[in-house]
Design a protein around this motif. Sequence first.
Motif, PDB file in Angstrom:
ATOM      1  N   ARG A  80      69.067 -23.513 -32.650  1.00 32.26           N
ATOM      2  CA  ARG A  80      68.460 -24.610 -33.382  1.00 32.26           C
ATOM      3  C   ARG A  80      68.225 -24.204 -34.836  1.00 32.26           C
ATOM      4  O   ARG A  80      67.731 -23.108 -35.119  1.00 32.26           O
ATOM      5  CB  ARG A  80      67.140 -25.022 -32.732  1.00 32.26           C
ATOM      6  CG  ARG A  80      67.285 -25.981 -31.566  1.00 32.26           C
ATOM      7  CD  ARG A  80      68.178 -25.566 -30.451  1.00 32.26           C
ATOM      8  NE  ARG A  80      67.803 -24.361 -29.761  1.00 32.26           N
ATOM      9  CZ  ARG A  80      67.425 -24.295 -28.484  1.00 32.26           C
ATOM     10  NH1 ARG A  80      67.403 -25.368 -27.742  1.00 32.26           N
ATOM     11  NH2 ARG A  80      67.130 -23.135 -27.936  1.00 32.26           N
TER      12      ARG A  80
ATOM     13  N   GLU B 237      64.999 -21.588 -35.357  1.00 30.51           N
ATOM     14  CA  GLU B 237      65.636 -20.338 -34.942  1.00 30.51           C
ATOM     15  C   GLU B 237      66.494 -19.794 -36.096  1.00 30.51           C
ATOM     16  O   GLU B 237      66.220 -18.718 -36.636  1.00 30.51           O
ATOM     17  CB  GLU B 237      66.487 -20.545 -33.678  1.00 30.51           C
ATOM     18  CG  GLU B 237      65.629 -20.853 -32.451  1.00 30.51           C
ATOM     19  CD  GLU B 237      66.421 -21.064 -31.169  1.00 30.51           C
ATOM     20  OE1 GLU B 237      65.918 -20.675 -30.108  1.00 30.51           O
ATOM     21  OE2 GLU B 237      67.521 -21.653 -31.210  1.00 30.51           O
TER      22      GLU B 237
ATOM     23  N   ASP C 141      59.526 -21.853 -32.608  1.00 29.41           N
ATOM     24  CA  ASP C 141      60.008 -21.687 -31.236  1.00 29.41           C
ATOM     25  C   ASP C 141      58.952 -20.819 -30.564  1.00 29.41           C
ATOM     26  O   ASP C 141      58.849 -19.626 -30.841  1.00 29.41           O
ATOM     27  CB  ASP C 141      61.377 -20.985 -31.236  1.00 29.41           C
ATOM     28  CG  ASP C 141      61.919 -20.797 -29.826  1.00 29.41           C
ATOM     29  OD1 ASP C 141      61.181 -21.074 -28.859  1.00 29.41           O
ATOM     30  OD2 ASP C 141      63.083 -20.379 -29.696  1.00 29.41           O
TER      31      ASP C 141
ATOM     32  N   ASP D 131      60.882 -17.689 -27.620  1.00 35.07           N
ATOM     33  CA  ASP D 131      62.333 -17.534 -27.695  1.00 35.07           C
ATOM     34  C   ASP D 131      62.779 -16.514 -26.648  1.00 35.07           C
ATOM     35  O   ASP D 131      62.104 -15.509 -26.420  1.00 35.07           O
ATOM     36  CB  ASP D 131      62.715 -17.048 -29.096  1.00 35.07           C
ATOM     37  CG  ASP D 131      64.196 -16.809 -29.222  1.00 35.07           C
ATOM     38  OD1 ASP D 131      64.968 -17.718 -28.907  1.00 35.07           O
ATOM     39  OD2 ASP D 131      64.573 -15.690 -29.611  1.00 35.07           O
ATOM     40  N   GLY D 132      63.926 -16.816 -26.036  1.00 34.85           N
ATOM     41  CA  GLY D 132      64.457 -15.909 -25.011  1.00 34.85           C
ATOM     42  C   GLY D 132      63.836 -16.182 -23.655  1.00 34.85           C
ATOM     43  O   GLY D 132      63.672 -15.271 -22.838  1.00 34.85           O
TER      44      GLY D 132
ATOM     45  N   GLU E 198      60.151 -26.224 -30.473  1.00 34.82           N
ATOM     46  CA  GLU E 198      61.311 -26.351 -29.589  1.00 34.82           C
ATOM     47  C   GLU E 198      60.947 -27.106 -28.312  1.00 34.82           C
ATOM     48  O   GLU E 198      61.768 -27.795 -27.729  1.00 34.82           O
ATOM     49  CB  GLU E 198      61.861 -24.969 -29.222  1.00 34.82           C
ATOM     50  CG  GLU E 198      63.058 -25.086 -28.288  1.00 34.82           C
ATOM     51  CD  GLU E 198      63.649 -23.767 -27.844  1.00 34.82           C
ATOM     52  OE1 GLU E 198      63.609 -22.803 -28.620  1.00 34.82           O
ATOM     53  OE2 GLU E 198      64.152 -23.712 -26.715  1.00 34.82           O
TER      54      GLU E 198
HETATM   55 MG    MG Z   1      64.783 -19.956 -28.846  1.00 37.08          MG
END
Ligand code: MG
Length: 337
Positions: A278, A282, A115, A118-119, A94
Motif C-alpha cells: 500500500r 507502507e 499500518d 505489518d507482517g 490499513e
Molecule cells: Mg503491512
Amino acid sequence: MKRPVGITVHRQITDSQQMHKEATGDLSGLLTELIVAGKIISAEVNMAGLADVIGDSGKTNIQGEEVQKLDEFANNTIKRRMARSGFVCVMASEEDDEIIPAREGYEGKYTLAFDPMDGSSNIDVNVSIGTIFSIHHRKSQEGQGTLQDILQPGNTLVAAGYIIYGSSTMMVYSTGHGVHGFTLDPSVGEFFLSHENIRVPERSKYFSVNEGNYHYWSPVMRDYIQYFKEIDESSGRPYSSRYIGTLVADFHRNLITGGVFLYPSDCRNPDKPQGKLRLLYEASPLAFLIEQAGGRAVNDAGQRILDIQPESLHERTSLILGSKQDIDVLESFLGKK
Ligand code: MG
Ligand code: AHM
C-alpha cells in the motif's frame, strides 16, 4: 550535532524541536503519543502467546485478508490515543476501510496514516512484525480532516517511521534530518538512541523478494532479480537472499546491512499490473526513510515512490527500495540510463 549513545527518544525529539523556532510542540506531541502506543503494543506482542491474542478475530478487512487479534489491538491502541490527542485532524489505517476523523473539538494540524501491524501473517509463528507510520501537515484549514488531507504524496511528508517488534523493540524515524534508531529497554520502558544517523550502504549485501511469484513478474523484473544472483566478485555478487515476509523487518535489515527489497507488480493481467503493498502507509513512509538514509525507492516503472500522487486510500504500488547503486542498476534494465 553528535549525540551520546543512550539519550532517550524524547530528548532527541525535544532537541530537534528546539532547532525549529516556529515549532509549537505538536509534532513532538504526536511522536510521543506514537511512542507510547508502540510501547503498549510491544508489551502485548511479547505476551501474545500467553494472552490468547494470537489467532484470527474472524473478521475480514478491506484487503480481503483475515484480521488478526493483535492487528485489532494495535489498530485500536493507536486510534484511541490519537483521536483525542489534539495533534491530528484525520487518520488512515490499513485496517479501516474509510478515513478516521479526529474527535470533534480535538482536531490538530497533522494527518497520520499507519499500518498498525505489518507482517500480520507472521504473528502466529513468532516472527518479527511492526507498525509503520507517516505524518503530513493537513491541507484543509480547520475542522475534522478529509480524504484530501490524507491523499498526499510522500514528497510532502513531515515525518515517518516504524516500530519493529523483533528480538528487541526498536523505533526508527525521520523528521527529514536523517534517520535515527532507538532501542526499547523494557526494564525501564524507555527507547534509547542506539543507531544515530543511519546510512544505508551504497551497495547491497542482500536482496529480499518473494521468489514464489517469479512467473508473475515482467521480463525486466526477472532479469533484474537474476542480476543479483550472477557471479561478479568486483561488485560483491551474488548477493544473499533473505526474505522474512514482513516488510518492516526486511526493510530494517537491508537499511542496516545494505540490500534491496522488492515487491514487483503481478503482471498476469498485462493491462493492469498490480503491486501488493500500500502506497500511503507502507511504501511511502519507508521510501522517505530510505532516501533520508541515502538510498532510493522506486516502483517497477522506475518512478520515484515519493512523487506518486495517491488517488485512493488503500492504493497499491510495486516497490523496489534500498541501496542506491543497486536501484541505479534497475534504471539500466529499464533502459533509462
Ligand atoms: Mg503491512
Ligand atoms: P500486511 O500489512 O497485511 O501484513 O501485508 C504486507 C506484507 C508485508 O509486510 C510483506 O512484505 C508482504 O506482505 C509479504 O507478502 P507475501 O507473503 O506475498 O510475500
